[in-house]
Design a protein around this motif. Sequence first.
Motif, PDB file in Angstrom:
ATOM      1  N   VAL A  51       0.831  -1.199   0.000  1.00 31.88           N
ATOM      2  CA  VAL A  51       0.000   0.000   0.000  1.00 31.88           C
ATOM      3  C   VAL A  51       0.871   1.257   0.000  1.00 31.88           C
ATOM      4  O   VAL A  51       0.646   2.196  -0.752  1.00 31.88           O
ATOM      5  N   GLN A  52       1.896   1.276   0.858  1.00 33.69           N
ATOM      6  CA  GLN A  52       2.785   2.440   0.916  1.00 33.69           C
ATOM      7  C   GLN A  52       3.539   2.634  -0.392  1.00 33.69           C
ATOM      8  O   GLN A  52       3.692   3.749  -0.881  1.00 33.69           O
ATOM      9  N   ASN A  53       4.017   1.539  -0.951  1.00 37.93           N
ATOM     10  CA  ASN A  53       4.748   1.613  -2.224  1.00 37.93           C
ATOM     11  C   ASN A  53       3.843   2.140  -3.333  1.00 37.93           C
ATOM     12  O   ASN A  53       4.240   3.005  -4.121  1.00 37.93           O
ATOM     13  N   ASN A  54       2.609   1.636  -3.393  1.00 39.42           N
ATOM     14  CA  ASN A  54       1.653   2.087  -4.402  1.00 39.42           C
ATOM     15  C   ASN A  54       1.311   3.566  -4.205  1.00 39.42           C
ATOM     16  O   ASN A  54       1.223   4.332  -5.161  1.00 39.42           O
ATOM     17  N   THR A  55       1.141   3.982  -2.949  1.00 34.49           N
ATOM     18  CA  THR A  55       0.839   5.381  -2.640  1.00 34.49           C
ATOM     19  C   THR A  55       1.994   6.289  -3.063  1.00 34.49           C
ATOM     20  O   THR A  55       1.772   7.358  -3.642  1.00 34.49           O
ATOM     21  N   LEU A  56       3.216   5.867  -2.797  1.00 36.21           N
ATOM     22  CA  LEU A  56       4.387   6.659  -3.197  1.00 36.21           C
ATOM     23  C   LEU A  56       4.475   6.793  -4.719  1.00 36.21           C
ATOM     24  O   LEU A  56       4.773   7.873  -5.239  1.00 36.21           O
ATOM     25  N   ARG A  57       4.235   5.702  -5.435  1.00 40.01           N
ATOM     26  CA  ARG A  57       4.276   5.755  -6.899  1.00 40.01           C
ATOM     27  C   ARG A  57       3.192   6.671  -7.450  1.00 40.01           C
ATOM     28  O   ARG A  57       3.439   7.451  -8.369  1.00 40.01           O
ATOM     29  N   MET A  58       1.989   6.567  -6.891  1.00 43.00           N
ATOM     30  CA  MET A  58       0.897   7.440  -7.349  1.00 43.00           C
ATOM     31  C   MET A  58       1.214   8.895  -7.044  1.00 43.00           C
ATOM     32  O   MET A  58       0.964   9.790  -7.856  1.00 43.00           O
ATOM     33  N   SER A  59       1.782   9.138  -5.895  1.00 44.33           N
ATOM     34  CA  SER A  59       2.164  10.488  -5.504  1.00 44.33           C
ATOM     35  C   SER A  59       3.238  11.034  -6.445  1.00 44.33           C
ATOM     36  O   SER A  59       3.184  12.192  -6.873  1.00 44.33           O
ATOM     37  N   ALA A  60       4.212  10.205  -6.769  1.00 38.41           N
ATOM     38  CA  ALA A  60       5.288  10.616  -7.681  1.00 38.41           C
ATOM     39  C   ALA A  60       4.727  10.903  -9.076  1.00 38.41           C
ATOM     40  O   ALA A  60       5.119  11.882  -9.720  1.00 38.41           O
ATOM     41  N   ARG A  61       3.802  10.068  -9.549  1.00 36.05           N
ATOM     42  CA  ARG A  61       3.194  10.302 -10.862  1.00 36.05           C
ATOM     43  C   ARG A  61       2.379  11.593 -10.874  1.00 36.05           C
ATOM     44  O   ARG A  61       2.427  12.363 -11.834  1.00 36.05           O
ATOM     45  N   THR A  62       1.643  11.842  -9.803  1.00 37.79           N
ATOM     46  CA  THR A  62       0.860  13.072  -9.698  1.00 37.79           C
ATOM     47  C   THR A  62       1.775  14.291  -9.711  1.00 37.79           C
ATOM     48  O   THR A  62       1.509  15.280 -10.410  1.00 37.79           O
ATOM     49  N   GLU A  63       2.852  14.228  -8.963  1.00 41.91           N
ATOM     50  CA  GLU A  63       3.816  15.341  -8.930  1.00 41.91           C
ATOM     51  C   GLU A  63       4.457  15.548 -10.298  1.00 41.91           C
ATOM     52  O   GLU A  63       4.643  16.678 -10.749  1.00 41.91           O
ATOM     53  N   ARG A 115       3.122  14.828 -13.212  1.00 45.28           N
ATOM     54  CA  ARG A 115       2.105  15.440 -14.072  1.00 45.28           C
ATOM     55  C   ARG A 115       1.999  16.938 -13.799  1.00 45.28           C
ATOM     56  O   ARG A 115       1.893  17.732 -14.730  1.00 45.28           O
ATOM     57  N   LYS A 116       2.023  17.320 -12.519  1.00 45.13           N
ATOM     58  CA  LYS A 116       1.962  18.738 -12.172  1.00 45.13           C
ATOM     59  C   LYS A 116       3.157  19.490 -12.749  1.00 45.13           C
ATOM     60  O   LYS A 116       3.014  20.586 -13.283  1.00 45.13           O
ATOM     61  N   GLN A 117       4.335  18.898 -12.643  1.00 47.13           N
ATOM     62  CA  GLN A 117       5.538  19.527 -13.194  1.00 47.13           C
ATOM     63  C   GLN A 117       5.460  19.626 -14.713  1.00 47.13           C
ATOM     64  O   GLN A 117       5.871  20.634 -15.297  1.00 47.13           O
ATOM     65  N   ASP A 118       4.943  18.588 -15.356  1.00 51.19           N
ATOM     66  CA  ASP A 118       4.798  18.609 -16.814  1.00 51.19           C
ATOM     67  C   ASP A 118       3.829  19.702 -17.254  1.00 51.19           C
ATOM     68  O   ASP A 118       4.089  20.415 -18.229  1.00 51.19           O
ATOM     69  N   VAL A 119       2.728  19.840 -16.537  1.00 48.61           N
ATOM     70  CA  VAL A 119       1.746  20.883 -16.859  1.00 48.61           C
ATOM     71  C   VAL A 119       2.358  22.269 -16.645  1.00 48.61           C
ATOM     72  O   VAL A 119       2.213  23.157 -17.488  1.00 48.61           O
ATOM     73  N   ALA A 120       3.069  22.443 -15.543  1.00 47.92           N
ATOM     74  CA  ALA A 120       3.706  23.739 -15.267  1.00 47.92           C
ATOM     75  C   ALA A 120       4.756  24.068 -16.320  1.00 47.92           C
ATOM     76  O   ALA A 120       4.846  25.211 -16.792  1.00 47.92           O
ATOM     77  N   ARG A 121       5.542  23.074 -16.743  1.00 46.64           N
ATOM     78  CA  ARG A 121       6.554  23.280 -17.777  1.00 46.64           C
ATOM     79  C   ARG A 121       5.895  23.633 -19.114  1.00 46.64           C
ATOM     80  O   ARG A 121       6.350  24.532 -19.819  1.00 46.64           O
ATOM     81  N   ALA A 122       4.817  22.939 -19.451  1.00 42.98           N
ATOM     82  CA  ALA A 122       4.114  23.222 -20.705  1.00 42.98           C
ATOM     83  C   ALA A 122       3.529  24.631 -20.691  1.00 42.98           C
ATOM     84  O   ALA A 122       3.599  25.348 -21.695  1.00 42.98           O
ATOM     85  N   GLU A 123       2.962  25.047 -19.566  1.00 42.58           N
ATOM     86  CA  GLU A 123       2.414  26.401 -19.467  1.00 42.58           C
ATOM     87  C   GLU A 123       3.515  27.445 -19.577  1.00 42.58           C
ATOM     88  O   GLU A 123       3.346  28.476 -20.231  1.00 42.58           O
ATOM     89  N   SER A 124       4.650  27.165 -18.971  1.00 46.37           N
ATOM     90  CA  SER A 124       5.788  28.084 -19.039  1.00 46.37           C
ATOM     91  C   SER A 124       6.313  28.198 -20.469  1.00 46.37           C
ATOM     92  O   SER A 124       6.601  29.296 -20.951  1.00 46.37           O
TER      93      SER A 124
END
Length: 155
Positions: A25-37, A39-48
Amino acid sequence: MAGELMTLLTSLGGVALGGGLSYLVQNNTLRMSARTEQRKQDVARAESRRAERLTHLERFIVASADAERIAFERPATWAPGEAWPTAAEGVMNRLWVTERMLQALYPADVYSTARVYHQRINRAVWDGVPDLDDLYPELDELRDAFLAAARSALD
């Protein structure tokens, strides 16, 4: 003794199973958290990048409009050092720089249309404008092609 051993093994199995499930569960949560982060960085980079592209697009449009004005104001005769060629050189240098920035920031099709537009303006500035009625539609067509390519690259 067998009952105690059975209780001990059952308890140990429960701890192992619980620990294993907790790890998963912790490993899956960390991976999902990393993927979400990510995606946020990719969106911010694309907007920039989009904002940077828009800034340089605007600079090119302003520089090309200034160059068109310089071309239409070109005197029939001029000599180096006079006001018109000095102004023309400054405007054309600025147009050249903004065009090169488009080359760095946009896909090849956008740059190639900007290059054709720039070259036509450059010829009009330095070679003169023999017939304004022929130049206006040609510049409009080249500008529209460039803007359409830029628009498609920004979408």
